[in-house]
Design a protein around this motif. Sequence first.
Motif, PDB file in Angstrom:
ATOM      1  N   THR A   1      23.601  30.660 -12.219  1.00 23.60           N
ATOM      2  CA  THR A   1      22.551  31.004 -13.183  1.00 23.60           C
ATOM      3  C   THR A   1      21.156  30.811 -12.597  1.00 23.60           C
ATOM      4  OG1 THR A   1      22.347  28.777 -14.166  1.00 23.60           O
ATOM      5  CG2 THR A   1      24.074  30.218 -15.037  1.00 23.60           C
ATOM      6  N   PHE A   2      21.075  30.205 -11.408  1.00 22.70           N
ATOM      7  CA  PHE A   2      19.777  30.008 -10.772  1.00 22.70           C
ATOM      8  C   PHE A   2      19.188  31.356 -10.369  1.00 22.70           C
ATOM      9  CE2 PHE A   2      20.693  25.467  -8.980  1.00 22.70           C
ATOM     10  CZ  PHE A   2      20.890  25.018 -10.271  1.00 22.70           C
ATOM     11  N   LYS A   3      17.879  31.483 -10.447  1.00 23.92           N
ATOM     12  CA  LYS A   3      17.221  32.706 -10.005  1.00 23.92           C
ATOM     13  C   LYS A   3      17.382  32.848  -8.488  1.00 23.92           C
ATOM     14  CE  LYS A   3      13.756  32.609 -13.679  1.00 23.92           C
ATOM     15  NZ  LYS A   3      12.328  32.451 -14.004  1.00 23.92           N
ATOM     16  N   PRO A   4      17.569  34.073  -7.996  1.00 23.73           N
ATOM     17  CA  PRO A   4      17.754  34.272  -6.550  1.00 23.73           C
ATOM     18  C   PRO A   4      16.577  33.765  -5.726  1.00 23.73           C
ATOM     19  CG  PRO A   4      18.312  36.260  -7.769  1.00 23.73           C
ATOM     20  CD  PRO A   4      17.687  35.329  -8.751  1.00 23.73           C
ATOM     21  N   VAL A   5      15.361  33.960  -6.269  1.00 23.23           N
ATOM     22  CA  VAL A   5      14.146  33.465  -5.627  1.00 23.23           C
ATOM     23  C   VAL A   5      13.294  32.816  -6.707  1.00 23.23           C
ATOM     24  CG1 VAL A   5      12.046  34.063  -4.364  1.00 23.23           C
ATOM     25  CG2 VAL A   5      14.178  35.269  -3.866  1.00 23.23           C
ATOM     26  N   ASP A   6      12.799  31.628  -6.418  1.00 23.01           N
ATOM     27  CA  ASP A   6      12.029  30.910  -7.435  1.00 23.01           C
ATOM     28  C   ASP A   6      10.909  30.119  -6.765  1.00 23.01           C
ATOM     29  OD1 ASP A   6      11.346  30.027  -9.981  1.00 23.01           O
ATOM     30  OD2 ASP A   6      13.419  29.585 -10.526  1.00 23.01           O
ATOM     31  N   ALA A   7      10.089  29.484  -7.600  1.00 21.66           N
ATOM     32  CA  ALA A   7       8.978  28.670  -7.111  1.00 21.66           C
ATOM     33  C   ALA A   7       9.498  27.484  -6.304  1.00 21.66           C
ATOM     34  CB  ALA A   7       8.143  28.183  -8.290  1.00 21.66           C
ATOM     35  N   TRP A   8       8.709  27.057  -5.338  1.00 21.16           N
ATOM     36  CA  TRP A   8       9.103  25.931  -4.481  1.00 21.16           C
ATOM     37  C   TRP A   8       9.386  24.683  -5.318  1.00 21.16           C
ATOM     38  CZ3 TRP A   8       8.147  25.252   1.186  1.00 21.16           C
ATOM     39  CH2 TRP A   8       8.033  26.504   1.830  1.00 21.16           C
ATOM     40  N   TRP A   9       8.498  24.375  -6.264  1.00 17.99           N
ATOM     41  CA  TRP A   9       8.673  23.177  -7.086  1.00 17.99           C
ATOM     42  C   TRP A   9       9.956  23.253  -7.896  1.00 17.99           C
ATOM     43  CZ3 TRP A   9       5.951  18.651  -7.124  1.00 17.99           C
ATOM     44  CH2 TRP A   9       6.237  17.758  -8.162  1.00 17.99           C
ATOM     45  N   THR A  10      10.235  24.430  -8.428  1.00 15.93           N
ATOM     46  CA  THR A  10      11.452  24.610  -9.225  1.00 15.93           C
ATOM     47  C   THR A  10      12.692  24.406  -8.378  1.00 15.93           C
ATOM     48  OG1 THR A  10      10.300  26.210 -10.647  1.00 15.93           O
ATOM     49  CG2 THR A  10      12.704  26.207 -10.721  1.00 15.93           C
ATOM     50  N   VAL A  11      12.716  25.025  -7.197  1.00 18.75           N
ATOM     51  CA  VAL A  11      13.891  24.944  -6.326  1.00 18.75           C
ATOM     52  C   VAL A  11      14.105  23.513  -5.822  1.00 18.75           C
ATOM     53  CG1 VAL A  11      14.879  25.714  -4.125  1.00 18.75           C
ATOM     54  CG2 VAL A  11      13.728  27.363  -5.630  1.00 18.75           C
ATOM     55  N   ALA A  12      13.030  22.875  -5.372  1.00 19.52           N
ATOM     56  CA  ALA A  12      13.159  21.567  -4.721  1.00 19.52           C
ATOM     57  C   ALA A  12      13.272  20.408  -5.702  1.00 19.52           C
ATOM     58  CB  ALA A  12      11.962  21.338  -3.793  1.00 19.52           C
ATOM     59  N   ILE A  13      12.560  20.479  -6.819  1.00 18.01           N
ATOM     60  CA  ILE A  13      12.481  19.340  -7.731  1.00 18.01           C
ATOM     61  C   ILE A  13      13.219  19.575  -9.043  1.00 18.01           C
ATOM     62  CG2 ILE A  13      10.926  17.781  -8.955  1.00 18.01           C
ATOM     63  CD1 ILE A  13      10.670  17.615  -5.911  1.00 18.01           C
ATOM     64  N   ALA A  14      12.914  20.695  -9.695  1.00 14.97           N
ATOM     65  CA  ALA A  14      13.416  20.894 -11.066  1.00 14.97           C
ATOM     66  C   ALA A  14      14.881  21.300 -11.130  1.00 14.97           C
ATOM     67  CB  ALA A  14      12.549  21.932 -11.790  1.00 14.97           C
ATOM     68  N   ASP A  15      15.282  22.286 -10.326  1.00 16.77           N
ATOM     69  CA  ASP A  15      16.642  22.828 -10.441  1.00 16.77           C
ATOM     70  C   ASP A  15      17.754  21.799 -10.222  1.00 16.77           C
ATOM     71  OD1 ASP A  15      16.031  25.304 -11.326  1.00 16.77           O
ATOM     72  OD2 ASP A  15      16.360  26.357  -9.439  1.00 16.77           O
ATOM     73  N   PRO A  16      17.643  20.891  -9.236  1.00 17.89           N
ATOM     74  CA  PRO A  16      18.723  19.905  -9.082  1.00 17.89           C
ATOM     75  C   PRO A  16      18.941  19.055 -10.338  1.00 17.89           C
ATOM     76  CG  PRO A  16      17.350  19.948  -7.115  1.00 17.89           C
ATOM     77  CD  PRO A  16      16.651  20.790  -8.147  1.00 17.89           C
ATOM     78  N   ILE A  17      17.855  18.775 -11.068  1.00 15.95           N
ATOM     79  CA  ILE A  17      17.968  18.003 -12.309  1.00 15.95           C
ATOM     80  C   ILE A  17      18.377  18.914 -13.463  1.00 15.95           C
ATOM     81  CG2 ILE A  17      16.755  16.499 -13.930  1.00 15.95           C
ATOM     82  CD1 ILE A  17      14.802  15.840 -11.619  1.00 15.95           C
ATOM     83  N   ALA A  18      17.675  20.052 -13.580  1.00 15.12           N
ATOM     84  CA  ALA A  18      17.938  20.977 -14.683  1.00 15.12           C
ATOM     85  C   ALA A  18      19.362  21.527 -14.630  1.00 15.12           C
ATOM     86  CB  ALA A  18      16.929  22.128 -14.648  1.00 15.12           C
ATOM     87  N   GLY A  19      19.875  21.768 -13.423  1.00 12.28           N
ATOM     88  CA  GLY A  19      21.240  22.284 -13.284  1.00 12.28           C
ATOM     89  C   GLY A  19      22.266  21.314 -13.830  1.00 12.28           C
ATOM     90  N   ARG A  20      22.117  20.048 -13.512  1.00 10.37           N
ATOM     91  CA  ARG A  20      23.074  19.039 -13.996  1.00 10.37           C
ATOM     92  C   ARG A  20      22.919  18.797 -15.501  1.00 10.37           C
ATOM     93  NH1 ARG A  20      22.226  18.654  -8.842  1.00 10.37           N
ATOM     94  NH2 ARG A  20      23.863  17.892  -7.435  1.00 10.37           N
ATOM     95  N   LEU A  21      21.678  18.885 -15.976  1.00 13.19           N
ATOM     96  CA  LEU A  21      21.457  18.750 -17.413  1.00 13.19           C
ATOM     97  C   LEU A  21      22.061  19.940 -18.164  1.00 13.19           C
ATOM     98  CD1 LEU A  21      20.183  17.199 -19.734  1.00 13.19           C
ATOM     99  CD2 LEU A  21      17.992  18.321 -19.219  1.00 13.19           C
ATOM    100  N   THR A  22      21.941  21.117 -17.584  1.00 11.40           N
ATOM    101  CA  THR A  22      22.558  22.314 -18.168  1.00 11.40           C
ATOM    102  C   THR A  22      24.066  22.154 -18.262  1.00 11.40           C
ATOM    103  OG1 THR A  22      20.817  23.752 -17.287  1.00 11.40           O
ATOM    104  CG2 THR A  22      22.885  24.802 -17.886  1.00 11.40           C
ATOM    105  N   LEU A  23      24.668  21.634 -17.206  1.00  6.58           N
ATOM    106  CA  LEU A  23      26.113  21.426 -17.184  1.00  6.58           C
ATOM    107  C   LEU A  23      26.543  20.459 -18.279  1.00  6.58           C
ATOM    108  CD1 LEU A  23      28.785  22.002 -15.688  1.00  6.58           C
ATOM    109  CD2 LEU A  23      28.274  20.029 -14.219  1.00  6.58           C
ATOM    110  N   PHE A  24      25.791  19.377 -18.432  1.00  8.27           N
ATOM    111  CA  PHE A  24      26.116  18.395 -19.477  1.00  8.27           C
ATOM    112  C   PHE A  24      25.994  19.014 -20.868  1.00  8.27           C
ATOM    113  CE2 PHE A  24      24.634  15.311 -22.616  1.00  8.27           C
ATOM    114  CZ  PHE A  24      25.671  14.385 -22.580  1.00  8.27           C
TER     115      PHE A  24
END
Length: 230
Positions: free
Chosen positions: A11-34
Motif C-alpha cells: 500500500t506504500f506509494k511507489p515514490v514518496d517524500a524522504w521524510w515519509t519513507v525514512a521516518i513515517a512509513d516504518p511507524i505508519a505501516g506497523r500501525l496500519t497493520l495493527f
Amino acid sequence: MRYNYTDVKKTFKPVDAWWTVAIADPIAGRLTLFLANYTSITPNIVTVLAFTLSLAAAFLFYQADPISLALGSLLFEIGFIFDCVDGKLARLKGLESKQGEIIDFLFDRFGFFLLLGGLMFGQFRLYGNFEIIIWGFFIIFLDNYINFISLYLKKENKSSVTFAVKNIFGRAKALLNKRRLAFFFTTVETTQLLFFFTPLTTRIQLGFLYANFAYLLLTFYLLVKLKKVL
C-alpha cells in the motif's frame, strides 16, 4: 481476513517524500497493520483523529511558550503519522473512495491553516511582530499555489519530471526512485520544518523565513515540471 506486513508494504506509494519513507512509513505501516487486524476503525476515523491532533497542536502553538511549542510539535508529528495511515488502511482493506480522498484532502488543508495560524498569531500575540504575519500569509499563498500545480500535474499524469537515463540527473532520479525516494524535496519536508523543527527550536521567525525559501525553491521546481506539460 488476517493481514501481514508484506500486504501493508504493497500500500506504500511507489515514490514518496524522504521524510515519509525514512521516518513515517516504518511507524505508519506497523500501525496500519495493527488497526487492520485488531480494530474496526475506518480510514475516515483515522483522518478525523489526525485532524484532531493538528487542532490540539495548533492550540498549543498559539500559547507560544517553549513547553507548549515542544508539545505542539510532538502532537503534530503523531498527527502526521496518522495522516499517513488513513490512505494505507483504505488501500489495504479495499475501502478507497473519491469521497474519502476529498475528506482527507480537506482535513489536511484545514489542519495546515490551523497549525500555521496557531504559530504566527501566537507569536504576534506575544511579541507584536507584524513580520511574522506577512511571512505566514506568503507561505499560505505559496503552499496553495504549489498544491494547485501538483493537482494539475497529477490530473495530467505528469507528476514526475522525465530525465534522460544517461543524464546525471536521470541516473540520480532512477536511483532514488528505486528506493521510493522523491528526486526533490516536497511539501512534506517543508511542513516538517515549519511544524516540527521550528517549534522545537522556538526560532519561529527564522523558521518561517527558511520555509518561505524552501517553498520558493519547490515552486520553481514544479514550474519546470509544468513547462514540460504545457
